[in-house]
Design a protein around this motif. Structure first.
Motif, mmCIF file in Angstrom:
data_model
loop_
_atom_site.group_PDB
_atom_site.id
_atom_site.type_symbol
_atom_site.label_atom_id
_atom_site.label_comp_id
_atom_site.label_asym_id
_atom_site.label_seq_id
_atom_site.Cartn_x
_atom_site.Cartn_y
_atom_site.Cartn_z
ATOM 1 N N ASN A 116 0.830 -1.206 0.000
ATOM 2 C CA ASN A 116 0.000 0.000 0.000
ATOM 3 C C ASN A 116 0.862 1.251 0.000
ATOM 4 O O ASN A 116 0.623 2.212 0.737
ATOM 5 C CB ASN A 116 -0.961 0.012 1.196
ATOM 6 C CG ASN A 116 -2.052 1.059 1.028
ATOM 7 O OD1 ASN A 116 -2.481 1.369 -0.089
ATOM 8 N ND2 ASN A 116 -2.517 1.602 2.139
ATOM 9 N N ASP A 171 -5.748 -10.874 -1.448
ATOM 10 C CA ASP A 171 -6.474 -12.032 -0.902
ATOM 11 C C ASP A 171 -5.968 -13.331 -1.505
ATOM 12 O O ASP A 171 -5.790 -14.336 -0.808
ATOM 13 C CB ASP A 171 -7.976 -11.891 -1.163
ATOM 14 C CG ASP A 171 -8.617 -10.776 -0.351
ATOM 15 O OD1 ASP A 171 -8.005 -10.373 0.670
ATOM 16 O OD2 ASP A 171 -9.698 -10.310 -0.729
ATOM 17 N N ASP A 215 -6.900 -5.450 -4.397
ATOM 18 C CA ASP A 215 -7.454 -6.033 -3.178
ATOM 19 C C ASP A 215 -7.687 -7.527 -3.344
ATOM 20 O O ASP A 215 -7.477 -8.321 -2.415
ATOM 21 C CB ASP A 215 -8.747 -5.318 -2.774
ATOM 22 C CG ASP A 215 -9.791 -5.314 -3.873
ATOM 23 O OD1 ASP A 215 -9.427 -5.507 -5.046
ATOM 24 O OD2 ASP A 215 -10.983 -5.117 -3.557
ATOM 25 N N LYS A 216 -8.085 -7.925 -4.556
ATOM 26 C CA LYS A 216 -8.273 -9.349 -4.829
ATOM 27 C C LYS A 216 -6.938 -10.083 -4.865
ATOM 28 O O LYS A 216 -6.811 -11.207 -4.357
ATOM 29 C CB LYS A 216 -9.005 -9.536 -6.155
ATOM 30 C CG LYS A 216 -10.452 -9.089 -6.141
ATOM 31 C CD LYS A 216 -11.276 -10.009 -5.240
ATOM 32 C CE LYS A 216 -12.758 -9.652 -5.305
ATOM 33 N NZ LYS A 216 -13.566 -10.536 -4.423
#
Length: 209
Positions: A88, A113, A109-110
């Motif tokens: 980030n 994950d 974001d995926k």
């Protein structure tokens, strides 16, 4: 445009079926015109590109000068974007399409994950790290040890290989920017290479002989 499973690039062939399903459900396929800036220094990364067709140039800029770092070719990604997104942190590079490009965009974001849920995706990015590390070492070697005539000629040969175009439509200023030097230096070295029979300068292009 969303992806169909049969359009997943070869770079993902080793991934688990569940991860491939996740990618096809969320990734976006996008056509990006030539000379489009897709990432700049200081910008937070929102998507990580996987090039399907075309070419993306990644470079850094300091005090008005640019230095080419590497190209993203088909079935490759931008590892520096991947690294910045996971931390980030804002980008410290620029990325611009060198040719009309088709890319698969993975939401960061995926991807974050997926690195936790599907360890096999880490293999893809480790491979990219190894590739980019080798290319950056080569760039440093050229800058520190090679004479400008060799750097320039190697650069032009690589351009022909990457774009499948000869002659190349390049200005002396553009070349100087990518090699981190002055336009006058490129013009002088270009004349030397032309006198040696290695290239021909045409009105709006350069032909490698």
């Amino acid at each position: 445009m969303t992806l169909k499973e049969e359009n997943i690039p070869p770079a993902f062939s080793h991934l688990s079926p569940d991860l491939v399903s996740e990618i096809t459900a969320t990734a976006i396929r996008k056509e990006i015109p030539k000379d489009t800036e897709i990432l700049r220094e200081g910008q937070y990364v929102k998507v990580i590109p996987i090039v399907l067709e075309g070419l993306i140039k990644v470079f850094t800029r300091h005090e008005g000068k640019e230095l080419l770092l590497y190209y993203i070719r088909p079935n490759e990604s931008c590892i520096m974007s991947f690294s910045a997104s996971l931390k980030n942190e804002p980008s410290n590079i620029y990325a611009v399409t060198e040719e009309d490009t088709k890319a698969m965009l993975l939401p960061v974001d995926k991807v974050a994950d997926w690195t936790r849920q599907f360890p096999d995706i880490n293999t893809l990015f480790f491979q990219q790290y190894n590739l980019r590390y080798g290319e950056l070492l080569e760039t440093i070697h050229h800058v520190l040890f090679d004479r400008m005539d060799k750097r320039l000629y190697d650069y032009l040969q690589e351009k022909v290989k990457l774009t499948n175009k000869n002659p190349l439509k390049l200005s002396h200023r553009q070349i100087a920017n990518e090699l981190g030097t002055a336009r006058e230096v490129i013009s002088r070295v270009m004349k030397k290479l032309e006198s040696e029979g290695k290239l021909q300068q045409l009105p709006n292009s350069i032909k490698i002989l």
